[in-house]
Design an enzyme around this catalytic site. Structure first.
Site, mmCIF file in Angstrom:
data_model
loop_
_atom_site.group_PDB
_atom_site.id
_atom_site.type_symbol
_atom_site.label_atom_id
_atom_site.label_comp_id
_atom_site.label_asym_id
_atom_site.label_seq_id
_atom_site.Cartn_x
_atom_site.Cartn_y
_atom_site.Cartn_z
ATOM 1 N N HIS A 106 0.817 -1.222 0.000
ATOM 2 C CA HIS A 106 0.000 0.000 0.000
ATOM 3 C C HIS A 106 0.851 1.272 0.000
ATOM 4 C CE1 HIS A 106 -3.789 -2.218 1.741
ATOM 5 N NE2 HIS A 106 -3.530 -2.515 0.489
ATOM 6 N N CYS A 136 10.731 15.823 -13.488
ATOM 7 C CA CYS A 136 10.089 16.427 -14.666
ATOM 8 C C CYS A 136 9.489 17.799 -14.372
ATOM 9 C CB CYS A 136 9.004 15.495 -15.213
ATOM 10 S SG CYS A 136 7.478 15.465 -14.218
HETATM 11 P P1 OAD Z 1 -7.550 -2.580 10.479
HETATM 12 O O1 OAD Z 1 -7.620 -1.383 11.356
HETATM 13 O O2 OAD Z 1 -8.688 -2.847 9.566
HETATM 14 O O3 OAD Z 1 -7.348 -3.886 11.382
HETATM 15 C C1 OAD Z 1 -6.398 -3.936 12.397
HETATM 16 C C2 OAD Z 1 -6.435 -5.314 13.032
HETATM 17 O O4 OAD Z 1 -5.419 -5.364 14.008
HETATM 18 C C3 OAD Z 1 -7.769 -5.644 13.738
HETATM 19 O O5 OAD Z 1 -8.179 -6.951 13.400
HETATM 20 C C4 OAD Z 1 -7.403 -5.535 15.234
HETATM 21 O O6 OAD Z 1 -8.132 -6.452 16.039
HETATM 22 C C5 OAD Z 1 -5.934 -5.905 15.217
HETATM 23 N N1 OAD Z 1 -5.153 -5.324 16.325
HETATM 24 C C6 OAD Z 1 -5.333 -4.149 16.972
HETATM 25 N N2 OAD Z 1 -4.401 -3.968 17.915
HETATM 26 C C7 OAD Z 1 -3.598 -5.060 17.868
HETATM 27 C C8 OAD Z 1 -2.440 -5.486 18.588
HETATM 28 N N3 OAD Z 1 -1.910 -4.749 19.572
HETATM 29 N N4 OAD Z 1 -1.894 -6.674 18.286
HETATM 30 C C9 OAD Z 1 -2.399 -7.454 17.292
HETATM 31 N N5 OAD Z 1 -3.491 -7.111 16.575
HETATM 32 C C10 OAD Z 1 -4.073 -5.926 16.850
HETATM 33 O O7 OAD Z 1 -6.153 -2.473 9.680
HETATM 34 P P2 OAD Z 1 -5.663 -3.275 8.393
HETATM 35 O O8 OAD Z 1 -6.260 -4.625 8.330
HETATM 36 O O9 OAD Z 1 -4.193 -3.145 8.349
HETATM 37 O O10 OAD Z 1 -5.384 0.844 3.481
HETATM 38 O O11 OAD Z 1 -6.285 -2.370 7.245
HETATM 39 C C11 OAD Z 1 -6.019 -2.683 5.915
HETATM 40 C C12 OAD Z 1 -5.991 -1.449 5.062
HETATM 41 O O12 OAD Z 1 -7.180 -0.666 5.294
HETATM 42 C C13 OAD Z 1 -4.889 -0.466 5.418
HETATM 43 O O13 OAD Z 1 -3.665 -0.785 4.791
HETATM 44 C C14 OAD Z 1 -5.419 0.840 4.901
HETATM 45 C C15 OAD Z 1 -6.825 0.723 5.442
HETATM 46 O O14 OAD Z 1 -7.806 1.460 4.820
HETATM 47 C C16 OAD Z 1 -5.365 1.996 2.788
HETATM 48 O O15 OAD Z 1 -5.318 3.098 3.329
HETATM 49 C C17 OAD Z 1 -5.380 1.800 1.299
#
Ligand code: OAD
Length: 231
Positions: A106, A136
């Site tokens: 990303h 550019c």
């Molecule tokens: P999310 O915020 O959707 O999910 C985070 C996950 O981490 C959840 O399942 C939480 O339960 C878990 N979590 C929180 N604290 C934690 C900890 N201390 N230890 C382990 N797990 C923990 O984030 P992503 O799945 O990364 O994209 O989101 C995916 C994409 O959505 C991101 O890259 C971003 C976002 O929109 C873009 O901006 C394009």
């Protein structure tokens, strides 16, 4: 060691103080995703989008890697050929923990990109809409962040790694955003075992052979210690 593809999400960096997206109080509760994380939002108000990523860049610069980042870097150091680190995170905490060749699907806060010629360069701490491209000179500078509706980076390399891997591990990701959310199915279709390490059960937990729950700073070092203990 067997081949391992590790996909990380915002949960990996949560204990470093960088907010997650979809948990209570997460980034998408405070900001309108359509306004700050889509090409259309950037076209409407580039200053607002730069402001959002400038703030995240500043947060990231002030954060330090936690024990989970360090454990993954240690695992990679011990078995550089076997480990592929893929992250949805735009921070550089894995690199600052010592990891190398991290696949940032990303994009990265630390890089700027010219929407005109595609040139990439080190992002200044504060980016502005009229910053010229150093290659550019077009005034089409944007953060090197993949927004909703855009294709993630490095999909070919990730596909090849998923096809070849023996084990697929997802860490701290909610399984809401594709294509990353589909990697577990892809890896399984190619015959890999699959493991989820997350604070709580996610939308895709049912797709994994095994899920271990807890904060990343505890369960990732535990898992890595187990893997290194098998050497
Ligand atoms: P999310 O915020 O959707 O999910 C985070 C996950 O981490 C959840 O399942 C939480 O339960 C878990 N979590 C929180 N604290 C934690 C900890 N201390 N230890 C382990 N797990 C923990 O984030 P992503 O799945 O990364 O994209 O989101 C995916 C994409 O959505 C991101 O890259 C971003 C976002 O929109 C873009 O901006 C394009």
């Amino acid at each position: 060691m067997e081949r391992i593809v590790i996909l990380s999400g915002a949960g990996l960096s949560a204990e470093s103080g960088l907010g997650t997206f979809r948990d209570a109080g997460g980034i998408w509760q405070k900001y309108d995703l359509e306004e700050v994380a889509t090409p259309e939002g950037f076209a409407r108000n580039p200053a607002l989008v730069h402001e959002f990523y400038n703030a995240r860049r500043a947060n990231c610069a002030g954060a330090v890697p936690n024990a989970a980042h360090r454990a993954l870097a240690d695992l990679q150091h011990a078995h550089p050929e076997a480990i592929t680190l893929v992250t949805q995170n735009v921070d550089d905490l894995l690199e600052r923990a010592g990891a190398r060749s991290v696949i940032h699907m990303h994009g990265q806060l630390t890089r700027a990109r010219c929407a005109g010629c595609g040139h990439l360069w080190a992002a200044p701490m504060v980016m502005q809409p009229d910053d010229p491209c150093p290659a550019c000179a077009a005034r089409a500078t944007r953060p090197d962040i993949v927004w909703f509706g855009e294709f993630p980076h490095h999909m070919e390399a990730i596909g090849a790694a998923l096809e070849a891997t023996d084990l697929f591990v997802a860490i701290g990701t909610s399984g809401n955003v594709y294509p990353a959310a589909g990697f577990v199915r892809e890896a399984r279709a190619f015959g890999a075992r699959t493991l989820e390490l997350n604070l709580e059960r996610s939308g895709t937990s049912g797709l994994f052979h095994q899920t271990r729950l807890g904060p990343a700073s505890r369960i990732v070092p535990d898992w890595v210690a187990g893997m290194l203990g098998q050497d």
